[in-house]
Design a protein around this motif. Structure first.
Motif, mmCIF file in Angstrom:
data_model
loop_
_atom_site.group_PDB
_atom_site.id
_atom_site.type_symbol
_atom_site.label_atom_id
_atom_site.label_comp_id
_atom_site.label_asym_id
_atom_site.label_seq_id
_atom_site.Cartn_x
_atom_site.Cartn_y
_atom_site.Cartn_z
ATOM 1 N N SER A 25 0.819 -1.215 0.000
ATOM 2 C CA SER A 25 0.000 0.000 0.000
ATOM 3 C C SER A 25 0.853 1.267 0.000
ATOM 4 C CB SER A 25 -0.933 0.005 1.220
ATOM 5 O OG SER A 25 -0.172 -0.060 2.423
ATOM 6 N N ASN A 26 2.111 1.140 0.419
ATOM 7 C CA ASN A 26 3.003 2.304 0.479
ATOM 8 C C ASN A 26 3.955 2.352 -0.713
ATOM 9 O OD1 ASN A 26 4.550 0.085 1.219
ATOM 10 N ND2 ASN A 26 5.852 1.274 2.614
ATOM 11 N N PHE A 27 3.518 1.832 -1.846
ATOM 12 C CA PHE A 27 4.400 1.727 -3.006
ATOM 13 C C PHE A 27 4.934 3.086 -3.465
ATOM 14 C CE2 PHE A 27 5.007 1.369 -7.695
ATOM 15 C CZ PHE A 27 6.100 0.530 -7.661
ATOM 16 N N THR A 28 4.086 4.093 -3.475
ATOM 17 C CA THR A 28 4.550 5.418 -3.917
ATOM 18 C C THR A 28 5.630 5.957 -2.982
ATOM 19 O OG1 THR A 28 2.727 6.495 -2.731
ATOM 20 C CG2 THR A 28 2.368 5.982 -5.045
ATOM 21 N N ASN A 29 5.497 5.671 -1.696
ATOM 22 C CA ASN A 29 6.537 6.079 -0.748
ATOM 23 C C ASN A 29 7.856 5.363 -1.025
ATOM 24 O OD1 ASN A 29 4.046 6.974 0.798
ATOM 25 N ND2 ASN A 29 5.664 7.637 2.176
ATOM 26 N N LEU A 30 7.764 4.090 -1.396
ATOM 27 C CA LEU A 30 8.968 3.327 -1.716
ATOM 28 C C LEU A 30 9.692 3.945 -2.901
ATOM 29 C CD1 LEU A 30 7.829 -0.398 -1.361
ATOM 30 C CD2 LEU A 30 9.413 0.850 0.123
ATOM 31 N N LEU A 31 8.941 4.297 -3.927
ATOM 32 C CA LEU A 31 9.560 4.918 -5.102
ATOM 33 C C LEU A 31 10.198 6.253 -4.747
ATOM 34 C CD1 LEU A 31 7.066 4.334 -8.067
ATOM 35 C CD2 LEU A 31 9.085 3.019 -7.454
ATOM 36 N N ALA A 32 9.477 7.049 -3.966
ATOM 37 C CA ALA A 32 9.957 8.392 -3.638
ATOM 38 C C ALA A 32 11.151 8.381 -2.698
ATOM 39 C CB ALA A 32 8.817 9.208 -3.030
ATOM 40 N N SER A 33 11.248 7.356 -1.850
ATOM 41 C CA SER A 33 12.307 7.332 -0.835
ATOM 42 C C SER A 33 13.524 6.512 -1.255
ATOM 43 C CB SER A 33 11.767 6.772 0.487
ATOM 44 O OG SER A 33 11.352 5.420 0.330
ATOM 45 N N SER A 34 13.446 5.848 -2.398
ATOM 46 C CA SER A 34 14.539 4.981 -2.812
ATOM 47 C C SER A 34 15.698 5.766 -3.418
ATOM 48 C CB SER A 34 14.047 3.948 -3.830
ATOM 49 O OG SER A 34 13.194 3.009 -3.216
ATOM 50 N N TYR A 35 16.874 5.252 -3.212
ATOM 51 C CA TYR A 35 18.091 5.778 -3.815
ATOM 52 C C TYR A 35 18.167 5.352 -5.276
ATOM 53 C CZ TYR A 35 23.177 6.160 -4.622
ATOM 54 O OH TYR A 35 24.421 6.449 -5.127
ATOM 55 N N LEU A 36 17.571 4.196 -5.564
ATOM 56 C CA LEU A 36 17.583 3.629 -6.906
ATOM 57 C C LEU A 36 16.347 2.771 -7.100
ATOM 58 C CD1 LEU A 36 19.079 2.795 -9.598
ATOM 59 C CD2 LEU A 36 20.086 0.925 -8.265
ATOM 60 N N VAL A 37 15.747 2.842 -8.284
ATOM 61 C CA VAL A 37 14.634 1.971 -8.659
ATOM 62 C C VAL A 37 15.042 1.184 -9.900
ATOM 63 C CG1 VAL A 37 12.298 1.897 -9.632
ATOM 64 C CG2 VAL A 37 12.785 3.368 -7.676
ATOM 65 N N VAL A 38 14.828 -0.121 -9.842
ATOM 66 C CA VAL A 38 15.036 -0.978 -11.011
ATOM 67 C C VAL A 38 13.664 -1.449 -11.464
ATOM 68 C CG1 VAL A 38 16.058 -3.098 -11.904
ATOM 69 C CG2 VAL A 38 17.317 -1.713 -10.242
#
Length: 285
Positions: free
Chosen positions: A192-205
C-alpha cells in the motif's frame, strides 16, 4: 458538460501487467474532477475483479475510450456504427478510431480524425502526483519489474545490487503464488506504500512501463530492465533523453551505484499528460 458520459474500457492482470488499469483509473478520476461523468470497465473478468466495486459499464456513453493492446477491432466497428466517438490509447490495430493518443509510435498510428503523439501524453497516477517529497534512503534499492516480472529477472537483479552494498526491496504485483519468498531480500506483494517506496529509494530498477515514468516524475534515478520489445524501444528513448541511468540486465551487473540526480533530465515526464488528454476529450465533447 456534466451530462455527457465517457466510458473507459481497460485491460490489466498478471499476463499483460497493470499499467493499462492504473492509467485508466487515473484518467477517469481526472475526467470526474473536471465535471465530466465517466465510468471504468474491464475487458476481461480478471481486470474487473481488480477494479472491484467501482467497475461500471455505461452503454449509453457518447465517448468511448479503450486502453488495451488486445484485438478490439470488432468493438471499434460496432461503436462507430452506433455513432459513438471512439478514442484509443496506444492503439496499433487495423481498425481506425476517431482519435488515437499514442505515447510512443511503435508504428504509424491510425485515426479517422487525428492522432496525438508524444511522451507529453504519459498519464501519471494521482497517488504519484500527490506524493510529498520525502528524504531518500541512501542505500535503498527498490526492484519492481512490472506486475509479473515476465522474464524472471528480479532475483538476479537483487543479487547484483546486494553485492554492491545496497539494501534491496523486491516488489511484486498481486499474484504472490507465482513467486517464492527470498531469504536474502525483503519481498513485498502489492504494498500500500508503493509510492513512498519509489519516492524514498536511492535507486529503482523497473521495466520500461508506467513505473519507469513514475520514477522519472518523482526524480528517482531508475535503471530499466525491459520485458518486451515495446518496453525496450521506450527505454531507449528515455535513455537517449538522459532520463534513466541505463538498461539491460547485463549492464546492471557492471553498474556503478554512485548517482548524481542533478545529471538527469527528469522534466522528460512532467505529470501533465493526463490533463492534456482531458482537454482532448473536452474538445471532442
Amino acid at each position: 458538460m456534466s451530462k455527457v458520459s465517457v466510458q473507459i474500457y481497460c485491460d490489466g492482470g498478471e499476463g499483460v501487467g497493470y499499467g493499462h488499469l492504473f492509467r485508466s483509473k487515473a484518467l477517469k478520476n481526472l475526467l470526474l474532477s473536471e465535471g465530466i461523468t465517466s465510468s471504468l470497465y474491464g475487458l476481461t473478468k480478471e481486470v474487473n475483479e481488480l477494479i472491484g466495486k467501482d467497475k461500471f459499464e455505461n452503454k449509453n456513453a457518447g465517448v468511448v475510450i479503450f486502453d488495451s493492446h488486445r484485438n478490439i477491432d470488432s468493438r471499434l466497428v460496432n461503436l462507430k456504427k452506433q455513432n459513438k466517438k471512439v478514442v484509443t490509447l496506444d492503439w496499433f490495430g487495423k481498425e481506425k478510431p476517431h482519435f488515437n493518443i499514442v505515447v510512443h509510435p511503435h508504428q504509424k498510428p491510425k485515426a479517422l480524425i487525428k492522432s496525438f503523439i508524444g511522451y507529453k501524453y504519459v498519464i501519471i497516477r494521482d497517488q504519484i502526483i500527490n506524493q510529498k517529497k520525502i528524504k531518500r534512503k541512501k542505500n535503498q534499492a527498490t526492484i519492481c519489474i512490472g506486475g509479473g516480472d515476465l522474464l524472471g529477472q528480479s532475483k538476479l537483479a537483487a543479487n547484483y545490487l546486494s553485492k554492491k552494498g545496497l539494501n534491496v526491496i523486491l516488489v511484486y504485483g498481486s499474484s504472490p503464488n507465482r513467486f517464492l519468498k527470498s531469504e536474502k531480500h525483503r519481498v513485498l506483494f502489492n504494498p500500500s506504500n508503493f509510492t513512498n517506496l519509489l519516492a524514498s529509494s536511492y535507486l529503482v530498477v523497473t521495466n520500461g512501463g508506467g513505473c519507469m515514468f513514475e520514477s522519472i516524475y518523482l526524480k528517482t534515478p531508475a535503471f530499466v530492465l525491459p520485458q518486451t520489445l515495446f518496453e525496450k524501444r521506450v527505454a531507449r528513448v528515455a535513455k537517449k533523453n538522459n532520463a534513466i541511468l541505463g538498461m539491460g540486465i547485463s549492464n546492471l551487473k557492471n553498474f556503478k551505484t554512485e548517482t548524481n540526480s542533478n545529471n538527469f533530465n527528469f522534466e522528460f515526464i512532467d505529470g501533465l499528460g493526463g490533463m492534456r488528454i482531458v482537454e482532448i476529450i473536452k474538445n471532442i465533447l
